[in-house]
Design an enzyme around this catalytic site. Structure first.
Site, short mmCIF file in Angstrom:
data_model
loop_
_atom_site.label_atom_id
_atom_site.label_comp_id
_atom_site.label_asym_id
_atom_site.label_seq_id
_atom_site.Cartn_x
_atom_site.Cartn_y
_atom_site.Cartn_z
N GLY A 286 11.21 36.66 20.23
CA GLY A 286 12.56 36.52 20.80
C GLY A 286 13.24 35.29 20.23
N ASP A 287 14.54 35.16 20.53
CA ASP A 287 15.33 34.00 20.11
C ASP A 287 15.41 33.87 18.59
OD1 ASP A 287 15.53 33.36 22.86
OD2 ASP A 287 13.55 32.45 22.75
N LYS B 128 19.65 37.11 17.02
CA LYS B 128 20.08 38.50 16.78
C LYS B 128 21.60 38.67 16.93
CE LYS B 128 16.88 39.78 19.89
NZ LYS B 128 15.90 38.71 19.93
N ALA C 50 17.35 38.36 28.48
CA ALA C 50 17.87 38.09 27.13
C ALA C 50 19.03 37.11 27.22
CB ALA C 50 18.37 39.39 26.52
N GLY C 51 19.28 36.42 26.14
CA GLY C 51 20.45 35.55 26.06
C GLY C 51 20.93 35.57 24.63
N HIS C 52 21.97 36.35 24.36
CA HIS C 52 22.45 36.47 22.98
C HIS C 52 23.71 35.65 22.81
CE1 HIS C 52 20.13 40.52 22.54
NE2 HIS C 52 19.36 39.48 22.66
N ARG D 107 8.55 54.46 41.22
CA ARG D 107 9.56 55.45 41.66
C ARG D 107 10.20 55.08 43.00
NH1 ARG D 107 5.00 59.41 40.42
NH2 ARG D 107 4.08 57.44 40.96
N GLN E 241 14.65 40.43 23.34
CA GLN E 241 13.32 39.80 23.16
C GLN E 241 12.86 40.03 21.71
OE1 GLN E 241 13.57 41.97 26.29
NE2 GLN E 241 14.59 40.09 26.90
N ARG F 196 14.99 26.31 28.94
CA ARG F 196 13.66 25.72 28.69
C ARG F 196 13.51 25.32 27.22
NH1 ARG F 196 9.56 30.27 30.81
NH2 ARG F 196 11.10 31.62 29.85
P1 IMP Z 1 10.26 38.24 31.48
O1 IMP Z 1 10.79 39.12 30.42
O2 IMP Z 1 11.30 37.42 32.17
O3 IMP Z 1 9.38 38.97 32.45
O4 IMP Z 1 9.30 37.16 30.77
C1 IMP Z 1 8.08 37.55 30.15
C2 IMP Z 1 7.82 36.72 28.89
O5 IMP Z 1 8.79 37.04 27.91
C3 IMP Z 1 7.93 35.20 29.11
O6 IMP Z 1 7.00 34.56 28.26
C4 IMP Z 1 9.34 34.88 28.65
O7 IMP Z 1 9.49 33.55 28.22
C5 IMP Z 1 9.50 35.87 27.51
N1 IMP Z 1 10.91 36.26 27.26
C6 IMP Z 1 11.62 37.16 27.97
N2 IMP Z 1 12.85 37.29 27.45
C7 IMP Z 1 12.90 36.47 26.39
C8 IMP Z 1 13.92 36.20 25.42
O8 IMP Z 1 15.02 36.76 25.42
N3 IMP Z 1 13.59 35.27 24.47
C9 IMP Z 1 12.36 34.67 24.41
N4 IMP Z 1 11.40 34.92 25.29
C10 IMP Z 1 11.66 35.82 26.27
#
Ligand code: IMP
Length: 451
Positions: A18-19, A22, A52-54, A160, A246, A325
């Site tokens: 992720g990150d 994109k 997600a954070g785009h 469900r 992700q 973070r």
């Molecule tokens: P969750 O998706 O919030 O359940 O997190 C599960 C794992 O995926 C954790 O380690 C998060 O830090 C990681 N994660 C979830 N979304 C992202 C993202 O958009 N970028 C980076 N790591 C992510």
């Protein structure tokens, strides 16, 4: 399917944890093609939710999207929240308001699948409760989730018991949600009684009220059968860009379980998460950085030493767009990258942040060590790795690049990219195109590397 009239779907996803940047590449891909035609009329997200954070930057506008697809800033493009996504109504409505403040009314171009899963009012708290349970008494096994309720929402879906976006239009919706209050309340009591998980009741009440309010606002949005609409778009010869969130290494089945997200991040899931046939997938774009980052729990064998990590974190502004973070920074992990490429079938690579290189020397992880054994492949569990085998490369400095062209890139970066391409082709047995290299935040700072 008649290939002359039927549209196609390209998928764009992250090749690491992720990150990978994109959002910026999506913005560039949405530009007109060389014949002056819009490449895609539709941008659709197929999995994940507000974890997600785009980050999108177009001209003077900067917008960090969590729920709304990255085509939102382009007024010619329709955006879709697919059935594979999990929706937080509060975050969705807040994003719509933020866009309105930027002068963008997305409500006429945003289609929400009536089959998409709602993140319940209790899910973010349950998400925290479960990570708390995992990290009790020094036995720190927590996943370090984004605490947005992603895991609980997908488990509600598989149990469900989830509410779907289409359900909010029903007259009995709020009564149906009220019936579930006891169920979620009992789970929260279990976490409190068994594991001493404390939570603030007032904050929970506020969250529930905000959620109800957001649901009422959401009723005015276009909640439709997104699969049917996208299939019609394809039949009209209009194309789709499916936007992954992700990264491949966070895939629920193929990642380093349990340190993964709760959905499949692979391109195959783009068809399932949108309701279109898989044969429409054409190109799969994979976005990567020349180094790595990771947030959350689990082993990270390619992690840099603390001093170098801090330099990369600062130079690359490696802080979470969703949670703020600090991200762990690591060297490019070649076995992980090869695994991600083989799994995803990516045929076009887009590189972000190639200008981020605050060190004189960079490393690439070529293999892992597990005791005396050398592992050349990404293992099922990364905590079995005890060390790494690396190769050194000369660092680079892009600050003097004047022309955004291939020949102007520093030679040590060019060497690194040649190594990357050769290694990928050697290991995967497939040719890939490294299409563009991002050397700054602007759209204009993408260097065409191969055509
Ligand atoms: P969750 O998706 O919030 O359940 O997190 C599960 C794992 O995926 C954790 O380690 C998060 O830090 C990681 N994660 C979830 N979304 C992202 C993202 O958009 N970028 C980076 N790591 C992510």
């Amino acid at each position: 399917m008649n290939e002359y009239t039927y549209g196609f779907m390209d998928v764009l996803l992250g090749l690491q944890w992720g990150d990978e940047g994109k959002g910026k590449h999506i913005d560039a891909l949405l530009c007109l093609d060389k014949d002056g035609k819009l490449r895609y009329h539709n941008v659709a997200r197929f999995q994940g939710g507000p974890n997600a954070g785009h980050t999108l930057e177009v001209g003077k506008i900067k917008f960090v999207s969590h729920m709304i697809p990255s085509g939102c800033l382009n007024k010619k493009i329709n955006n879709y929240i697919g059935n594979g996504m999990v929706i937080d109504p509060v975050i969705l409505m807040d994003e719509i308001k933020q866009l309105k403040k930027l002068g963008i009314d997305i409500t006429k171009r945003l289609f929400i699948s009536d089959r998409a899963t709602l993140i319940s009012p209790y899910a973010p708290l349950l998400d925290r409760a479960e990570d708390f349970r995992k990290s009790r008494k020094g036995d720190d096994k927590k996943v370090g989730t984004t605490a947005k309720g992603i895991g609980p929402a997908y488990s509600d879906k598989c149990l469900r018991i989830a509410f779907k976006a289409g359900d909010i239009l029903s007259k009995t919706f709020f009564d149906d949600v009220a019936i579930m209050r006891n169920y979620y309340g009992a789970i929260l009591r279990m976490y409190k009684n068994e594991y001493d998980f404390e939570f603030n009741r007032d904050a929970l009440m506020k969250r529930v009220n905000d959620w109800y309010r957001a649901i009422k606002q959401m009723r005015k949005l276009m909640i439709i059968d997104v699969g049917a609409k996208l299939r019609k778009e394809l039949a009209r010869g209009r194309n789709i860009l499916a936007e992954g969130a992700q990264g491949i290494l966070l895939d629920v089945d193929h990642g380093d379980y349990p340190n993964v997200t709760s959905s499949s991040t692979l391109p195959a899931n783009a068809a399932l998460g949108l309701g279109v046939p898989f044969q429409v997938i054409r190109d799969v774009y994979g976005v990567m950085k020349p180094y790595g980052t990771k947030v959350g729990g689990g082993a990270y064998p390619s992690r840099m030493d603390p001093v170098t990590e801090e330099q990369f974190r600062e130079a690359g502004n490696e802080y979470g767009a969703t949670t703020g973070r600090p991200r762990m920074c690591g060297w490019l992990d070649m076995p992980a990258l090869i695994y991600a490429l083989e799994l995803s079938g990516v045929n076009k690579i887009l590189i972000s942040k190639a200008d981020v290189c605050p060190a004189h020397e960079v490393r690439v992880v070529l293999a892992y060590k597990s005791g005396k054994k050398i592992l050349k492949e990404f293992p099922r569990k990364l905590d079995s790795v005890t060390g790494v085998v690396t190769r050194k490369f000369k660092g680079w400095d892009c600050s003097s690049v004047k022309n955004i062209s291939k020949i102007d890139l520093p030679s040590s970066l060019a060497n690194y990219l040649h190594f990357l391409k050769n290694e990928i082709e050697l290991k995967t047995g497939k040719s890939v195109l490294i299409e563009s290299i991002g050397i700054g935040p602007e759209r204009s700072q993408l260097v065409k590397w191969e055509k």
